[in-house]
Design a protein around this motif. Sequence first.
Motif, PDB file in Angstrom:
ATOM      1  N   THR A   1       2.505 -95.860  56.261  1.00 36.36           N
ATOM      2  CA  THR A   1       1.382 -95.194  55.588  1.00 36.36           C
ATOM      3  C   THR A   1       1.316 -93.710  55.879  1.00 36.36           C
ATOM      4  N   TYR A   2       2.398 -93.154  56.399  1.00 38.76           N
ATOM      5  CA  TYR A   2       2.441 -91.733  56.697  1.00 38.76           C
ATOM      6  C   TYR A   2       3.825 -91.200  56.369  1.00 38.76           C
ATOM      7  N   ASP A   3       3.916 -89.911  56.128  1.00 38.36           N
ATOM      8  CA  ASP A   3       5.196 -89.250  55.904  1.00 38.36           C
ATOM      9  C   ASP A   3       5.515 -88.462  57.170  1.00 38.36           C
ATOM     10  N   PRO A   4       6.515 -88.917  57.962  1.00 36.92           N
ATOM     11  CA  PRO A   4       6.770 -88.257  59.241  1.00 36.92           C
ATOM     12  C   PRO A   4       7.180 -86.800  59.109  1.00 36.92           C
ATOM     13  N   GLN A   5       7.716 -86.427  57.964  1.00 34.83           N
ATOM     14  CA  GLN A   5       8.149 -85.045  57.769  1.00 34.83           C
ATOM     15  C   GLN A   5       7.035 -84.141  57.251  1.00 34.83           C
ATOM     16  N   LYS A   6       6.055 -84.721  56.568  1.00 36.30           N
ATOM     17  CA  LYS A   6       4.985 -83.915  55.982  1.00 36.30           C
ATOM     18  C   LYS A   6       3.662 -84.001  56.748  1.00 36.30           C
ATOM     19  N   ASP A   7       3.412 -85.157  57.353  1.00 33.55           N
ATOM     20  CA  ASP A   7       2.100 -85.382  57.951  1.00 33.55           C
ATOM     21  C   ASP A   7       2.029 -85.060  59.439  1.00 33.55           C
ATOM     22  N   LEU A   8       3.188 -84.905  60.083  1.00 33.70           N
ATOM     23  CA  LEU A   8       3.216 -84.670  61.524  1.00 33.70           C
ATOM     24  C   LEU A   8       4.045 -83.423  61.836  1.00 33.70           C
ATOM     25  N   LYS A   9       3.560 -82.619  62.758  1.00 36.92           N
ATOM     26  CA  LYS A   9       4.263 -81.395  63.130  1.00 36.92           C
ATOM     27  C   LYS A   9       4.771 -81.504  64.569  1.00 36.92           C
ATOM     28  N   PRO A  10       6.075 -81.357  64.800  1.00 38.83           N
ATOM     29  CA  PRO A  10       6.619 -81.389  66.165  1.00 38.83           C
ATOM     30  C   PRO A  10       6.096 -80.211  66.986  1.00 38.83           C
ATOM     31  N   VAL A  11       5.837 -80.470  68.268  1.00 34.86           N
ATOM     32  CA  VAL A  11       5.396 -79.410  69.179  1.00 34.86           C
ATOM     33  C   VAL A  11       6.459 -79.156  70.247  1.00 34.86           C
ATOM     34  N   SER A  12       6.790 -80.175  71.040  1.00 33.91           N
ATOM     35  CA  SER A  12       7.783 -79.990  72.097  1.00 33.91           C
ATOM     36  C   SER A  12       8.230 -81.348  72.642  1.00 33.91           C
ATOM     37  N   ILE A  13       9.518 -81.459  72.961  1.00 32.16           N
ATOM     38  CA  ILE A  13      10.037 -82.654  73.625  1.00 32.16           C
ATOM     39  C   ILE A  13       9.737 -82.538  75.109  1.00 32.16           C
ATOM     40  N   PHE A  14       9.153 -83.581  75.664  1.00 30.52           N
ATOM     41  CA  PHE A  14       8.801 -83.587  77.083  1.00 30.52           C
ATOM     42  C   PHE A  14       9.999 -83.997  77.944  1.00 30.52           C
ATOM     43  N   GLY A  15      10.695 -85.049  77.530  1.00 30.27           N
ATOM     44  CA  GLY A  15      11.843 -85.503  78.312  1.00 30.27           C
ATOM     45  C   GLY A  15      12.813 -86.302  77.463  1.00 30.27           C
ATOM     46  N   THR A  16      14.045 -86.334  77.895  1.00 27.70           N
ATOM     47  CA  THR A  16      15.074 -87.096  77.190  1.00 27.70           C
ATOM     48  C   THR A  16      15.946 -87.815  78.204  1.00 27.70           C
ATOM     49  N   GLY A  17      16.444 -88.970  77.811  1.00 26.36           N
ATOM     50  CA  GLY A  17      17.273 -89.732  78.744  1.00 26.36           C
ATOM     51  C   GLY A  17      18.306 -90.564  78.008  1.00 26.36           C
ATOM     52  N   PRO A  18      19.444 -90.798  78.636  1.00 25.03           N
ATOM     53  CA  PRO A  18      20.494 -91.579  77.996  1.00 25.03           C
ATOM     54  C   PRO A  18      20.220 -93.076  78.081  1.00 25.03           C
ATOM     55  N   PHE A  19      20.920 -93.800  77.255  1.00 27.49           N
ATOM     56  CA  PHE A  19      20.965 -95.241  77.410  1.00 27.49           C
ATOM     57  C   PHE A  19      22.218 -95.577  78.200  1.00 27.49           C
ATOM     58  N   VAL A  20      22.110 -96.612  79.004  1.00 27.98           N
ATOM     59  CA  VAL A  20      23.227 -97.027  79.842  1.00 27.98           C
ATOM     60  C   VAL A  20      23.649 -98.434  79.460  1.00 27.98           C
ATOM     61  N   LEU A  21      24.954 -98.633  79.316  1.00 29.72           N
ATOM     62  CA  LEU A  21      25.484 -99.952  79.028  1.00 29.72           C
ATOM     63  C   LEU A  21      25.622-100.739  80.323  1.00 29.72           C
ATOM     64  N   GLY A  22      24.856-101.818  80.412  1.00 32.17           N
ATOM     65  CA  GLY A  22      24.942-102.695  81.570  1.00 32.17           C
ATOM     66  C   GLY A  22      25.442-104.063  81.149  1.00 32.17           C
ATOM     67  N   VAL A  23      26.240-104.701  81.999  1.00 35.59           N
ATOM     68  CA  VAL A  23      26.734-106.053  81.718  1.00 35.59           C
ATOM     69  C   VAL A  23      26.416-106.934  82.922  1.00 35.59           C
ATOM     70  N   LYS A  24      26.375-108.235  82.699  1.00 34.02           N
ATOM     71  CA  LYS A  24      26.128-109.144  83.818  1.00 34.02           C
ATOM     72  C   LYS A  24      27.311-109.072  84.780  1.00 34.02           C
ATOM     73  N   SER A  25      27.036-109.224  86.048  1.00 29.01           N
ATOM     74  CA  SER A  25      28.065-109.019  87.072  1.00 29.01           C
ATOM     75  C   SER A  25      29.176-110.053  87.024  1.00 29.01           C
TER      76      SER A  25
END
Length: 337
Positions: free
Chosen positions: A122-146
């Motif tokens: 019900t919203y247009d992410p490109q028109k209805d919301l304005k980016p301000v700043s990214i607080f933090g970013t982190g990678p994804f890690v591939l984990g497998v069972k031991s």
Amino acid sequence: MKFEFKRGHSNIGLFTKRAALAAACLAAFGLAAPAASAQQWPSRTVTVVVPFPAGGNTDTMARLASEFLTKRLGRTFVVENRPTGGGTLAAAQVAQAPADGHTLFFASAGQLIILPALQKVTYDPQKDLKPVSIFGTGPFVLGVKSTLPVKNFQEFITYAKGYKEKLNAASAGSGSIGHLTAALMAKRMGVDIVFVPYRGGGPAMAALVAHDVDMYFGNASEQIAQAEGGRIRLLAVSTEKPMKQLPNLPPVASVYPGFKTSSWNGFLVASGTPQAIVTKLESEIRAAVQDPTIRSRLQSLGIEPVGNTSAEFAAVIEADRPFYREAIEAAGLKRAE
């Protein structure tokens, strides 16, 4: 009859001067209004809407930022968790809120890129919301069972390609960033993987620890904590470069060039919010991520503090769109009409 005209035009001139002065004052007030609103902001409690449950990485970051901003600006910043609908209701709430900077959205790519591509929102992410700043970013890690007979990423690739059945992978829900990351990796590897969706990262991580699934692409903080117990083994990261916390773990991109994804969370406001308020909030977020206590806490979670500009945040969103389009296709998910 003789008519005598006195210098009436002098009164007209006086009226004109007064009108011009009044117009000038009104114009000056209009120009000063945005600046004044920024100086007064925040004038009351600020709601920080989080599209995830309490207790996860996103919630933790939002609360760290809110505590800092409360102390810094002298007004209460209160976190409101609204995970329903994958966070789309949270996004709509902010998009429809008054554009005065008193309702903030602490979002991820899920609400801004992925879900709008998969379903009607019900919203247009490109028109209805304005980016301000990214607080933090982190990678994804591939984990497998031991118990999986692999010790590194290259061995995992060889094993997966030669495995007669299909490996199964936990996901924090269909269409989650971890799900799409794993699906795209499987496509690059040329193997099929069966995805088992769980109701969030916690249950997905628990399934891997219990060896109910073979693998899981999850947040670094989740994986690092569990790897220390020996029940899982970490094989690769989703970013282009190794993590500081796991310097010996290779990026998936070391084998499949161009592969990269990360989970970022940042602040947005309703479109139409005065630029002066956006700029002030952007500056305060930058101050927050430079705070030694906050930086230390974020890095302990495997999160890299950012604090970029509104324009830079918008550029990150646009740069991520092609990746997620390809990942959605790789996962076999139907795009919204």
